[in-house]
Design a protein around this motif. Structure first.
Motif: not given
Length: 171
Positions: A75-86
């Motif tokens: 979930l940390g990776s998913i959240g980090a990717l979402t925050v960085s991309k969006q």
């Protein structure tokens, strides 16, 4: 792409596909269009199906995720990717394009489309490629959880970014 660029640079060949090319005199087909204009129409027709077909494939990939897998995901990776991309990418897109506003190096339409593209989530084409080539089972069960939050967050981020961009460019 090489063929397209080559055709666009040779005016006689270009006149076979599009009308009113200066310096050419290609007789039209019976419908009044250039002889090979039907290929452009066919490509436009098939290209219009791109987005709906991708969303159908993405939906089927979401539906094929096992129910117990959501707990074991990073979930940390998913959240980090979402925050960085969006969040970070749209902010950078707005910042860079607003810096180019006074220089006159880009038109307003290009600036708007650049900011719009910076708000888009990761491409669904990745899911299609993984399902078609890289997976033995034909599923993309580990990629979809990374994409799904981006599409959920995109609704708010893109609306706010586009509203701010319109104010920035035309306000």
């Amino acid at each position: 792409m090489v063929v397209s660029i080559t055709v666009s640079k040779i005016s006689v060949v270009k006149a076979l596909f599009i009308p009113d090319v200066p310096g050419t005199n290609i007789p039209p087909a019976p419908d009044g269009q250039p002889p090979l204009a039907f290929t452009i129409d066919a490509a436009a027709f098939l290209g219009a199906a791109n987005c709906p077909v991708e969303l159908i494939i993405f939906g089927s990939a979401v539906a094929s995720i096992p129910h117990g897998i959501w707990i074991s995901l990073p979930l940390g990776s998913i959240g980090a990717l979402t925050v960085s991309k969006q969040l970070i990418m749209p902010a950078l897109g707005i910042f860079i394009c607003s810096g180019l506003l006074g220089q006159g190096s880009l038109t307003l339409q290009i600036k708007f489309s650049d900011i719009f593209v910076s708000c888009l989530p990761t491409a669904i084409a990745q899911v299609i490629l993984i399902q078609a080539a890289c997976s033995d089972t034909g599923t993309a069960e580990h990629l979809v959880p990374f994409l799904l939050p981006q599409y959920i967050v995109m609704l708010c981020v893109m609306t706010a970014s586009m509203a701010f961009t319109l104010i920035l460019l035309f306000g």
